[in-house]
Design an enzyme around this catalytic site. Structure first.
Site, PDB file in Angstrom:
ATOM      1  N   GLN A  41       1.505   4.630   1.620  1.00 15.65           N
ATOM      2  CA  GLN A  41       1.268   4.934   3.022  1.00 15.65           C
ATOM      3  C   GLN A  41       2.231   6.007   3.509  1.00 15.65           C
ATOM      4  O   GLN A  41       3.191   6.375   2.832  1.00 15.65           O
ATOM      5  CB  GLN A  41       1.425   3.671   3.862  1.00 15.65           C
ATOM      6  N   HIS A  81       3.704   7.559   7.664  1.00 18.21           N
ATOM      7  CA  HIS A  81       3.717   7.308   9.100  1.00 18.21           C
ATOM      8  C   HIS A  81       3.812   8.630   9.857  1.00 18.21           C
ATOM      9  O   HIS A  81       4.548   9.534   9.447  1.00 18.21           O
ATOM     10  CB  HIS A  81       4.897   6.413   9.478  1.00 18.21           C
ATOM     11  N   SER A  95       0.814  -1.204   0.000  1.00 18.02           N
ATOM     12  CA  SER A  95       0.000   0.000   0.000  1.00 18.02           C
ATOM     13  C   SER A  95       0.855   1.265   0.000  1.00 18.02           C
ATOM     14  O   SER A  95       1.957   1.297   0.560  1.00 18.02           O
ATOM     15  CB  SER A  95      -0.919   0.015   1.223  1.00 18.02           C
ATOM     16  N   GLU A 141      11.452   4.709   8.732  1.00 17.66           N
ATOM     17  CA  GLU A 141      11.930   3.462   8.143  1.00 17.66           C
ATOM     18  C   GLU A 141      13.060   3.758   7.163  1.00 17.66           C
ATOM     19  O   GLU A 141      13.139   4.851   6.603  1.00 17.66           O
ATOM     20  CB  GLU A 141      10.807   2.755   7.368  1.00 17.66           C
ATOM     21  N   LYS A 148       7.265   5.947  13.320  1.00 17.63           N
ATOM     22  CA  LYS A 148       7.712   4.773  12.579  1.00 17.63           C
ATOM     23  C   LYS A 148       8.570   5.172  11.376  1.00 17.63           C
ATOM     24  O   LYS A 148       8.252   4.849  10.236  1.00 17.63           O
ATOM     25  CB  LYS A 148       6.509   3.948  12.100  1.00 17.63           C
ATOM     26  N   HIS A 187       4.956   6.816   0.541  1.00 20.38           N
ATOM     27  CA  HIS A 187       5.843   5.849  -0.092  1.00 20.38           C
ATOM     28  C   HIS A 187       5.114   4.531  -0.300  1.00 20.38           C
ATOM     29  O   HIS A 187       4.048   4.282   0.282  1.00 20.38           O
ATOM     30  CB  HIS A 187       7.092   5.610   0.764  1.00 20.38           C
ATOM     31  N   LYS A 190      -7.623  -2.013   2.593  1.00 21.86           N
ATOM     32  CA  LYS A 190      -7.713  -1.674   4.006  1.00 21.86           C
ATOM     33  C   LYS A 190      -8.182  -0.230   4.192  1.00 21.86           C
ATOM     34  O   LYS A 190      -8.238   0.568   3.258  1.00 21.86           O
ATOM     35  CB  LYS A 190      -6.349  -1.885   4.679  1.00 21.86           C
ATOM     36  N   ARG A 202      -2.830   4.942   5.379  1.00 22.61           N
ATOM     37  CA  ARG A 202      -2.770   4.440   4.008  1.00 22.61           C
ATOM     38  C   ARG A 202      -3.429   5.389   3.011  1.00 22.61           C
ATOM     39  O   ARG A 202      -4.387   6.091   3.346  1.00 22.61           O
ATOM     40  CB  ARG A 202      -3.420   3.057   3.925  1.00 22.61           C
TER      41      ARG A 202
END
Length: 354
Positions: free
Chosen positions: A103, A105, A101, A130, A128, A269, A294, A288
């Site tokens: 998304q 954060h 997906s 990454e 979060k 991303h 979802k 998302r």
């Protein structure tokens, strides 16, 4: 002291199948009795203490979290000073066969607010950030494209103009490249209109666009072969999904093995294909935007995103050489939760199993 661990394996549907998956290959090398099934997807290998996929000490079967509680010094003084006796990151291997997906954060403060207001959707108060380090050729989307590219798409792709609406189209066309705040405002208005567009209109315009792109005799000057292939592929995987139009907004990243990208808070991303190492702060907070069935929290998403446009190359993460070994690359993101050392083992070097 080095302690060998056994890692959790996740068989999500989007993973690569069988021995084509780096996850399966590493799982097999980690546990000799592990059996790889060629018809099964192997998506993620987790090294960490999350309860949903905890690592265990190979020699004893003890949970890594329990081992750390009994031996907190193993974390080192830096982590102990900042994070007490908690491992602050999750380290993964990902093998991506089908797009994940789109998304973003939240940052730490926003994560705390979301967790307080809506704990059933945002289950912890942590950020979060990454980073993804490519093990094979790796494809993703990351951050908003340069505005000149987006302007060309708005002017040259009628289906995109149809879903963002006349007001957003006018703002994009009237905004000067040198006006950064105006540029970010135009991107935000366009992306917000896209995310709030009626699903029936999205599907109608995607059907028209895909029909044109599938006809090899159709030439849309602003869409090159790479973008054409990406849009058609995304529609095969997620027919009629609003995230397909994100290909016009976001940089299409193609990392070579050893290259990395850092996914800061509020940066949109998606991972599209390939194998990578991923390291992240210990959190499950995801907002998302598309390419998923979802829940999409559109109101939260459009207000939190960083709409600063950047060239694709600006999203490639830099590294430094190890102080004592030129075979070590240190990827240090601007967060305290983690760093990644990439070690190139020489062909003549002997490596002993732990």
């Amino acid at each position: 002291m080095v302690v060998r661990i056994e890692c959790a394996i996740k068989n999500y549907h989007w993973g690569k199948f069988g021995c084509d998956s780096k996850v399966a290959q590493f799982a097999k090398s980690n546990v000799q009795e592990f059996t790889v099934e060629e018809g099964k997807p192997y998506a993620e290998l987790w090294m960490g203490t999350l309860p949903t996929g905890p690592s265990v000490i190979k020699s004893s079967g003890m949970l890594l979290s329990d081992y750390i509680s009994k031996n907190p010094a193993c974390l080192g003084s830096t982590i102990l000073d900042q994070f007490q006796e908690q491992l602050p990151f999750l380290f993964k291997v990902l093998s991506v066969n089908k797009s994940l997906s789109i998304q973003a954060h939240p940052n730490k403060k926003h994560a705390e607010e979301l967790n307080r207001k809506c704990p059933e959707k945002y289950g912890d108060p942590n950020h979060k950030p990454e980073m993804a380090l490519a093990l094979t050729d790796f494809e993703g989307m990351c951050g908003f494209r340069p505005f000149s590219q987006f302007q060309a798409f708005v002017r040259g792709v009628e289906e995109l103009s149809a879903v963002i609406g006349e007001d957003a189209v006018k703002k994009v066309n009237d905004t000067q490249l040198a006006d950064l705040e105006g540029v970010k405002s135009a991107i935000k208005q366009s992306f917000t209109c896209l995310m709030r567009c009626e699903s029936s209109r999205i599907e109608e315009q995607i059907t028209k666009l895909v029909g044109r792109l599938a006809d090899v005799s159709t030439d849309i000057p602003c869409i090159d072969d790479s973008l054409r292939e990406l849009i058609l592929r995304l529609n095969e995987q997620f027919p009629g999904d609003v995230g397909i139009f994100s290909a016009f907004f976001l940089n299409h990243m193609k990392l070579k093995p050893g290259e990395a990208m850092f996914l800061a808070a509020n940066l949109p991303h998606a991972y599209l294909s390939g194998d990578c190492i991923e390291c992240m702060a210990k959190s499950d907070n995801v907002v998302r935007a598309g390419l998923t069935p979802k829940f999409k929290d559109v109101d939260t998403l459009v207000e939190m995103l960083d709409y600063t446009p950047k060239a694709m190359e600006e999203n490639i993460m830099s590294y430094t050489q190890g102080e004592d070994d030129s075979n070590v690359k240190v990827f240090q993101p601007p967060v305290p939760d983690f760093a990644v050392h990439s070690i190139q083992v020489r062909e003549t070097t002997s490596v002993n199993n732990c």
